[in-house]
Design a protein around this motif. Sequence first.
Motif, PDB file in Angstrom:
ATOM      1  N   TYR A   1      -0.619  -2.302 -31.106  1.00 27.00           N
ATOM      2  CA  TYR A   1      -1.826  -1.469 -31.220  1.00 27.00           C
ATOM      3  C   TYR A   1      -1.572  -0.198 -32.040  1.00 27.00           C
ATOM      4  CZ  TYR A   1      -4.938   2.280 -29.752  1.00 27.00           C
ATOM      5  OH  TYR A   1      -5.769   3.354 -29.741  1.00 27.00           O
TER       6      TYR A   1
ATOM      7  N   SER B   1     -11.110  -4.129 -40.085  1.00 24.72           N
ATOM      8  CA  SER B   1     -10.783  -4.413 -38.694  1.00 24.72           C
ATOM      9  C   SER B   1      -9.441  -5.104 -38.625  1.00 24.72           C
ATOM     10  CB  SER B   1     -11.835  -5.319 -38.048  1.00 24.72           C
ATOM     11  OG  SER B   1     -13.042  -4.627 -37.897  1.00 24.72           O
TER      12      SER B   1
ATOM     13  N   VAL C   1      -6.870  -7.431 -28.788  1.00 25.03           N
ATOM     14  CA  VAL C   1      -7.181  -6.050 -29.166  1.00 25.03           C
ATOM     15  C   VAL C   1      -7.778  -6.041 -30.580  1.00 25.03           C
ATOM     16  CG1 VAL C   1      -6.210  -3.761 -29.604  1.00 25.03           C
ATOM     17  CG2 VAL C   1      -5.325  -5.137 -27.738  1.00 25.03           C
TER      18      VAL C   1
ATOM     19  N   LYS D   1      -3.208   1.019 -35.638  1.00 30.83           N
ATOM     20  CA  LYS D   1      -3.840   2.330 -35.795  1.00 30.83           C
ATOM     21  C   LYS D   1      -3.257   3.067 -37.004  1.00 30.83           C
ATOM     22  CE  LYS D   1      -5.083   6.078 -32.737  1.00 30.83           C
ATOM     23  NZ  LYS D   1      -4.893   6.681 -31.432  1.00 30.83           N
TER      24      LYS D   1
ATOM     25  N   VAL E   1      -9.162  -3.254 -33.456  1.00 32.92           N
ATOM     26  CA  VAL E   1      -9.231  -1.857 -33.879  1.00 32.92           C
ATOM     27  C   VAL E   1      -9.903  -1.829 -35.241  1.00 32.92           C
ATOM     28  CG1 VAL E   1      -7.900   0.240 -34.249  1.00 32.92           C
ATOM     29  CG2 VAL E   1      -7.046  -1.480 -32.696  1.00 32.92           C
TER      30      VAL E   1
ATOM     31  N   GLU F   1      -9.797  -2.157 -24.951  1.00 34.35           N
ATOM     32  CA  GLU F   1      -9.462  -0.757 -24.701  1.00 34.35           C
ATOM     33  C   GLU F   1      -8.665  -0.586 -23.410  1.00 34.35           C
ATOM     34  OE1 GLU F   1     -11.717   3.565 -24.616  1.00 34.35           O
ATOM     35  OE2 GLU F   1     -12.819   1.754 -25.139  1.00 34.35           O
TER      36      GLU F   1
ATOM     37  N   TYR G   1      -7.153  -7.219 -35.776  1.00 34.18           N
ATOM     38  CA  TYR G   1      -7.059  -7.869 -34.468  1.00 34.18           C
ATOM     39  C   TYR G   1      -5.579  -8.131 -34.221  1.00 34.18           C
ATOM     40  CZ  TYR G   1     -11.928  -8.669 -35.648  1.00 34.18           C
ATOM     41  OH  TYR G   1     -13.234  -8.495 -36.023  1.00 34.18           O
TER      42      TYR G   1
ATOM     43  N   ILE H   1     -11.711   1.671 -31.303  1.00 30.27           N
ATOM     44  CA  ILE H   1     -11.262   0.488 -30.573  1.00 30.27           C
ATOM     45  C   ILE H   1     -12.492  -0.343 -30.243  1.00 30.27           C
ATOM     46  CG2 ILE H   1     -10.037  -0.383 -28.559  1.00 30.27           C
ATOM     47  CD1 ILE H   1      -8.635   2.336 -28.427  1.00 30.27           C
ATOM     48  N   ASP H   2     -12.582  -1.560 -30.770  1.00 34.66           N
ATOM     49  CA  ASP H   2     -13.727  -2.428 -30.524  1.00 34.66           C
ATOM     50  C   ASP H   2     -13.544  -3.292 -29.272  1.00 34.66           C
ATOM     51  OD1 ASP H   2     -15.107  -1.522 -32.732  1.00 34.66           O
ATOM     52  OD2 ASP H   2     -14.181  -2.990 -34.066  1.00 34.66           O
TER      53      ASP H   2
ATOM     54  N   VAL I   1      -4.723  -1.179 -23.868  1.00 32.75           N
ATOM     55  CA  VAL I   1      -3.865  -0.261 -24.628  1.00 32.75           C
ATOM     56  C   VAL I   1      -3.695   1.081 -23.942  1.00 32.75           C
ATOM     57  CG1 VAL I   1      -4.346  -1.356 -26.808  1.00 32.75           C
ATOM     58  CG2 VAL I   1      -5.814   0.502 -26.046  1.00 32.75           C
ATOM     59  N   LYS I   2      -4.363   1.325 -22.835  1.00 29.39           N
ATOM     60  CA  LYS I   2      -4.242   2.623 -22.140  1.00 29.39           C
ATOM     61  C   LYS I   2      -3.056   2.607 -21.209  1.00 29.39           C
ATOM     62  CE  LYS I   2      -8.025   4.568 -23.625  1.00 29.39           C
ATOM     63  NZ  LYS I   2      -8.562   5.783 -23.888  1.00 29.39           N
TER      64      LYS I   2
END
Length: 165
Positions: free
Chosen positions: A135, A127, A38, A139, A40, A161, A129, A157-158, A164-165
Amino acid sequence: MWRNFMVRAYTRKEYIRRIPGSRIVQYDMGNLSEKFPVAVSLAVKAPTHLSHNSLEAARIASNRYMQRRAGRLGYHLKIRVYPHHIVRENPMATGAGADRVQDGMRKAYGKSVSIEAIVGKNQRVLSIYTNPKHYLDAKDALKRASMKFPVSCKVVIDEGEELVK
């Protein structure tokens, strides 16, 4: 304070006598060897100048938060901009007799006082990682870092995605 944000950067070091040093200590922190799924990032919403002091303050705030939440090896924090632009200032004397001491705006080239990064709209500044379980911590760390900047920012979110949903 600045009239035109996107001026050509003043970076020609061979013509500048004294260049102030950058306060940024590290550009990569945390676990540099592991590949995290991930990514961000913190992106600015408007073109601006970011001073080396504000970049260092954002680095310290986000790094300290991530160290407490994810541990030393649970993340990789990266600063993605470098301060090149040298800021000049024409110091004005105040007090009695100041008008006899200085020239006002005559020969007002100024001395170098600071360095800044010229950042465009939607450019990534920081950034993080990390793993999907950290996550939300990443944030929050980026939101804390955005409070150190003179411009409004957004968290993007790079990579990862769907994780993390």
